[in-house]
Design a protein around this motif. Structure first.
Motif, PDB file in Angstrom:
ATOM      1  N   ARG A  78     -20.290  39.122 -50.209  1.00 15.93           N
ATOM      2  CA  ARG A  78     -21.882  39.971 -49.574  1.00 15.93           C
ATOM      3  C   ARG A  78     -23.032  38.989 -51.119  1.00 15.93           C
ATOM      4  O   ARG A  78     -23.538  38.643 -51.387  1.00 15.93           O
ATOM      5  CB  ARG A  78     -21.620  41.131 -50.287  1.00 15.93           C
ATOM      6  N   TYR A  79     -21.471  38.933 -52.096  1.00 19.14           N
ATOM      7  CA  TYR A  79     -22.615  38.428 -53.124  1.00 19.14           C
ATOM      8  C   TYR A  79     -22.958  37.023 -53.190  1.00 19.14           C
ATOM      9  O   TYR A  79     -23.381  36.168 -53.472  1.00 19.14           O
ATOM     10  CB  TYR A  79     -21.441  38.731 -54.429  1.00 19.14           C
ATOM     11  N   ALA A  80     -21.540  36.778 -52.197  1.00 18.45           N
ATOM     12  CA  ALA A  80     -21.777  34.958 -52.606  1.00 18.45           C
ATOM     13  C   ALA A  80     -23.220  34.245 -51.643  1.00 18.45           C
ATOM     14  O   ALA A  80     -24.209  33.643 -51.678  1.00 18.45           O
ATOM     15  CB  ALA A  80     -20.738  34.171 -51.542  1.00 18.45           C
ATOM     16  N   LEU A  81     -23.126  35.463 -50.575  1.00 16.13           N
ATOM     17  CA  LEU A  81     -24.453  34.868 -49.541  1.00 16.13           C
ATOM     18  C   LEU A  81     -26.255  35.722 -50.222  1.00 16.13           C
ATOM     19  O   LEU A  81     -26.090  34.592 -50.238  1.00 16.13           O
ATOM     20  CB  LEU A  81     -24.113  36.003 -48.586  1.00 16.13           C
ATOM     21  N   ALA A  82     -25.803  36.308 -51.234  1.00 11.71           N
ATOM     22  CA  ALA A  82     -26.815  36.549 -52.111  1.00 11.71           C
ATOM     23  C   ALA A  82     -27.623  35.575 -53.031  1.00 11.71           C
ATOM     24  O   ALA A  82     -28.732  35.119 -53.175  1.00 11.71           O
ATOM     25  CB  ALA A  82     -26.583  38.530 -52.800  1.00 11.71           C
ATOM     26  N   LEU A  83     -25.853  35.058 -53.541  1.00 14.23           N
ATOM     27  CA  LEU A  83     -26.537  34.147 -54.937  1.00 14.23           C
ATOM     28  C   LEU A  83     -27.193  32.659 -54.389  1.00 14.23           C
ATOM     29  O   LEU A  83     -27.600  32.431 -54.447  1.00 14.23           O
ATOM     30  CB  LEU A  83     -24.975  33.659 -55.286  1.00 14.23           C
ATOM     31  N   LEU A  84     -26.235  32.527 -52.835  1.00 16.42           N
ATOM     32  CA  LEU A  84     -26.913  31.347 -52.293  1.00 16.42           C
ATOM     33  C   LEU A  84     -28.432  31.497 -51.655  1.00 16.42           C
ATOM     34  O   LEU A  84     -28.864  30.101 -51.605  1.00 16.42           O
ATOM     35  CB  LEU A  84     -25.665  30.873 -51.070  1.00 16.42           C
ATOM     36  N   PHE A  85     -29.187  32.714 -51.285  1.00 15.99           N
ATOM     37  CA  PHE A  85     -29.636  32.393 -51.048  1.00 15.99           C
ATOM     38  C   PHE A  85     -30.694  32.638 -52.038  1.00 15.99           C
ATOM     39  O   PHE A  85     -31.850  31.915 -51.831  1.00 15.99           O
ATOM     40  CB  PHE A  85     -30.236  34.534 -50.285  1.00 15.99           C
ATOM     41  N   PHE A  86     -30.717  33.141 -53.371  1.00 17.84           N
ATOM     42  CA  PHE A  86     -31.280  33.145 -53.975  1.00 17.84           C
ATOM     43  C   PHE A  86     -31.487  32.100 -54.772  1.00 17.84           C
ATOM     44  O   PHE A  86     -32.655  31.331 -55.453  1.00 17.84           O
ATOM     45  CB  PHE A  86     -31.513  33.894 -54.996  1.00 17.84           C
ATOM     46  N   GLY A 124     -26.227  18.484 -65.564  1.00 16.49           N
ATOM     47  CA  GLY A 124     -26.514  20.140 -64.871  1.00 16.49           C
ATOM     48  C   GLY A 124     -26.522  20.333 -63.214  1.00 16.49           C
ATOM     49  O   GLY A 124     -26.371  21.198 -62.832  1.00 16.49           O
ATOM     50  N   ILE A 125     -27.739  19.917 -62.759  1.00 22.21           N
ATOM     51  CA  ILE A 125     -26.929  19.907 -61.976  1.00 22.21           C
ATOM     52  C   ILE A 125     -26.043  19.449 -61.065  1.00 22.21           C
ATOM     53  O   ILE A 125     -25.756  20.340 -60.250  1.00 22.21           O
ATOM     54  CB  ILE A 125     -28.384  18.063 -60.887  1.00 22.21           C
ATOM     55  N   VAL A 126     -25.132  18.978 -61.676  1.00 21.48           N
ATOM     56  CA  VAL A 126     -23.962  18.363 -60.941  1.00 21.48           C
ATOM     57  C   VAL A 126     -22.892  19.815 -61.474  1.00 21.48           C
ATOM     58  O   VAL A 126     -22.448  20.529 -59.672  1.00 21.48           O
ATOM     59  CB  VAL A 126     -23.536  16.612 -61.734  1.00 21.48           C
ATOM     60  N   PHE A 127     -23.513  20.155 -62.124  1.00 26.62           N
ATOM     61  CA  PHE A 127     -22.859  21.508 -62.164  1.00 26.62           C
ATOM     62  C   PHE A 127     -22.777  22.381 -62.075  1.00 26.62           C
ATOM     63  O   PHE A 127     -21.827  23.290 -61.215  1.00 26.62           O
ATOM     64  CB  PHE A 127     -23.153  22.083 -64.086  1.00 26.62           C
ATOM     65  N   VAL A 128     -24.222  22.921 -61.179  1.00 23.09           N
ATOM     66  CA  VAL A 128     -24.537  23.652 -60.195  1.00 23.09           C
ATOM     67  C   VAL A 128     -23.372  23.145 -58.768  1.00 23.09           C
ATOM     68  O   VAL A 128     -23.645  23.993 -58.148  1.00 23.09           O
ATOM     69  CB  VAL A 128     -26.121  23.623 -60.335  1.00 23.09           C
ATOM     70  N   LEU A 129     -23.857  22.169 -58.469  1.00 16.98           N
ATOM     71  CA  LEU A 129     -23.716  21.630 -57.398  1.00 16.98           C
ATOM     72  C   LEU A 129     -22.473  22.369 -57.224  1.00 16.98           C
ATOM     73  O   LEU A 129     -21.807  22.688 -56.120  1.00 16.98           O
ATOM     74  CB  LEU A 129     -24.405  20.182 -56.867  1.00 16.98           C
ATOM     75  N   ILE A 130     -21.300  21.984 -58.341  1.00 16.95           N
ATOM     76  CA  ILE A 130     -20.053  21.582 -58.065  1.00 16.95           C
ATOM     77  C   ILE A 130     -19.686  23.186 -58.211  1.00 16.95           C
ATOM     78  O   ILE A 130     -18.420  23.539 -57.039  1.00 16.95           O
ATOM     79  CB  ILE A 130     -19.373  21.140 -59.381  1.00 16.95           C
ATOM     80  N   LEU A 131     -20.149  23.332 -58.700  1.00 14.25           N
ATOM     81  CA  LEU A 131     -20.084  25.278 -58.831  1.00 14.25           C
ATOM     82  C   LEU A 131     -20.012  25.717 -57.583  1.00 14.25           C
ATOM     83  O   LEU A 131     -19.481  27.194 -56.692  1.00 14.25           O
ATOM     84  CB  LEU A 131     -20.924  26.465 -59.916  1.00 14.25           C
ATOM     85  N   GLY A 132     -21.847  25.738 -57.732  1.00 14.41           N
ATOM     86  CA  GLY A 132     -21.916  25.795 -55.610  1.00 14.41           C
ATOM     87  C   GLY A 132     -20.944  25.917 -55.027  1.00 14.41           C
ATOM     88  O   GLY A 132     -20.797  26.794 -53.947  1.00 14.41           O
ATOM     89  N   THR A 133     -20.344  24.382 -55.212  1.00 12.52           N
ATOM     90  CA  THR A 133     -19.527  24.196 -53.883  1.00 12.52           C
ATOM     91  C   THR A 133     -17.733  24.860 -53.896  1.00 12.52           C
ATOM     92  O   THR A 133     -17.495  25.664 -52.829  1.00 12.52           O
ATOM     93  CB  THR A 133     -19.160  22.782 -54.030  1.00 12.52           C
ATOM     94  N   LEU A 134     -17.647  25.323 -54.771  1.00  7.56           N
ATOM     95  CA  LEU A 134     -16.524  26.003 -55.877  1.00  7.56           C
ATOM     96  C   LEU A 134     -16.765  27.498 -55.047  1.00  7.56           C
ATOM     97  O   LEU A 134     -15.365  27.653 -54.595  1.00  7.56           O
ATOM     98  CB  LEU A 134     -15.958  26.204 -56.665  1.00  7.56           C
ATOM     99  N   ILE A 135     -17.977  28.294 -55.256  1.00  9.58           N
ATOM    100  CA  ILE A 135     -18.068  29.190 -54.817  1.00  9.58           C
ATOM    101  C   ILE A 135     -18.260  29.568 -52.909  1.00  9.58           C
ATOM    102  O   ILE A 135     -17.737  29.954 -53.002  1.00  9.58           O
ATOM    103  CB  ILE A 135     -19.448  30.223 -55.607  1.00  9.58           C
ATOM    104  N   VAL A 136     -18.939  28.220 -52.620  1.00 11.09           N
ATOM    105  CA  VAL A 136     -18.427  28.243 -51.123  1.00 11.09           C
ATOM    106  C   VAL A 136     -17.196  27.826 -50.084  1.00 11.09           C
ATOM    107  O   VAL A 136     -16.751  28.912 -49.343  1.00 11.09           O
ATOM    108  CB  VAL A 136     -19.088  26.944 -50.485  1.00 11.09           C
ATOM    109  N   ALA A 137     -16.235  27.289 -50.764  1.00 11.01           N
ATOM    110  CA  ALA A 137     -14.621  27.422 -50.475  1.00 11.01           C
ATOM    111  C   ALA A 137     -14.437  28.439 -51.320  1.00 11.01           C
ATOM    112  O   ALA A 137     -13.269  29.095 -50.249  1.00 11.01           O
ATOM    113  CB  ALA A 137     -14.631  25.825 -51.762  1.00 11.01           C
ATOM    114  N   THR A 138     -14.755  29.069 -52.255  1.00 11.13           N
ATOM    115  CA  THR A 138     -13.269  30.281 -52.430  1.00 11.13           C
ATOM    116  C   THR A 138     -13.940  31.150 -51.192  1.00 11.13           C
ATOM    117  O   THR A 138     -13.268  32.633 -50.498  1.00 11.13           O
ATOM    118  CB  THR A 138     -13.446  30.766 -53.739  1.00 11.13           C
ATOM    119  N   SER A 139     -15.095  31.225 -50.680  1.00 12.46           N
ATOM    120  CA  SER A 139     -15.824  32.446 -49.659  1.00 12.46           C
ATOM    121  C   SER A 139     -14.976  31.703 -48.608  1.00 12.46           C
ATOM    122  O   SER A 139     -14.505  33.103 -47.834  1.00 12.46           O
ATOM    123  CB  SER A 139     -17.808  32.477 -49.536  1.00 12.46           C
ATOM    124  N   LEU A 140     -14.607  31.334 -48.357  1.00  9.50           N
ATOM    125  CA  LEU A 140     -14.432  30.443 -46.693  1.00  9.50           C
ATOM    126  C   LEU A 140     -13.297  30.573 -47.302  1.00  9.50           C
ATOM    127  O   LEU A 140     -12.767  31.310 -45.994  1.00  9.50           O
ATOM    128  CB  LEU A 140     -14.315  28.636 -46.022  1.00  9.50           C
TER     129      LEU A 140
END
Length: 166
Positions: free
Chosen positions: A26-34, A122-138
């Motif tokens: 739920r938190y991952a979905l909310a974070l990605l939505f925003f 900064g963008i690379v950091f955010v994209l890598i962080l997002g990728t890690l969040i998604v991979a962890t969620s999967l």
């Protein structure tokens, strides 16, 4: 009457405990939505031609959000829309990482960021962080589906303590 109220409390408590297994999702979905909403608004303001990317992600995330809400009263754990959304978001993040190496794409996709090294990092950091969040969620979804998550074991212990069967 008191026994019925106690039974109801136990059932609600168990339902809440089972639903809590999905809290990280739920938190991952909310974070990605925003994050996608913020990116979309920034692209609107800067009139970027790539605003369709976050718009499509925002449109599709409504199905996983609905699926997550519906999960509260339902024991089904297939969550096909959530899995599909996370997979799509993962692919988009990896593509954005790769394409950001080209300065023309970087300026179109992230016009609100400086074209300096700091902005790129900064963008690379955010994209890598997002990728890690998604991979962890999967990975967490797979564990939940296979009933190998830590909270499932706690639910089983709680059911046993309450003497409740599946």
């Amino acid at each position: 009457m008191e026994n019925s109220a106690e039974s109801y409390k136990k059932k609600v408590s168990l339902k809440n405990m089972e639903y809590t297994r999905f809290i990280g999702i739920r938190y991952a979905l909310a974070l990605l939505f925003f994050a996608n909403l913020n990116w979309f608004v920034s692209l609107i303001v800067s009139k970027s031609p790539l605003l369709f990317i976050p718009l499509l992600l925002l449109m599709y995330i409504t199905l996983p959000i609905y699926e997550q809400i519906r999960l509260y009263g339902n024991k089904e754990t297939s969550l096909k829309h959530i899995k599909k959304y996370f997979t799509i978001q993962l692919i988009v993040n990896i593509l954005l990482l790769a394409l950001s190496l080209f300065s023309s794409f970087y300026r179109m996709a992230f016009p609100f960021m400086a074209t300096s090294l700091q902005g790129f990092i900064g963008i690379v950091f955010v994209l890598i962080l997002g990728t890690l969040i998604v991979a962890t969620s999967l990975r967490k979804l797979v564990k939940i589906h296979n009933k190998k998550d830590r909270l499932y074991k706690e639910v089983l212990k709680y059911k046993k303590a309450l003497k409740v069967s599946e």
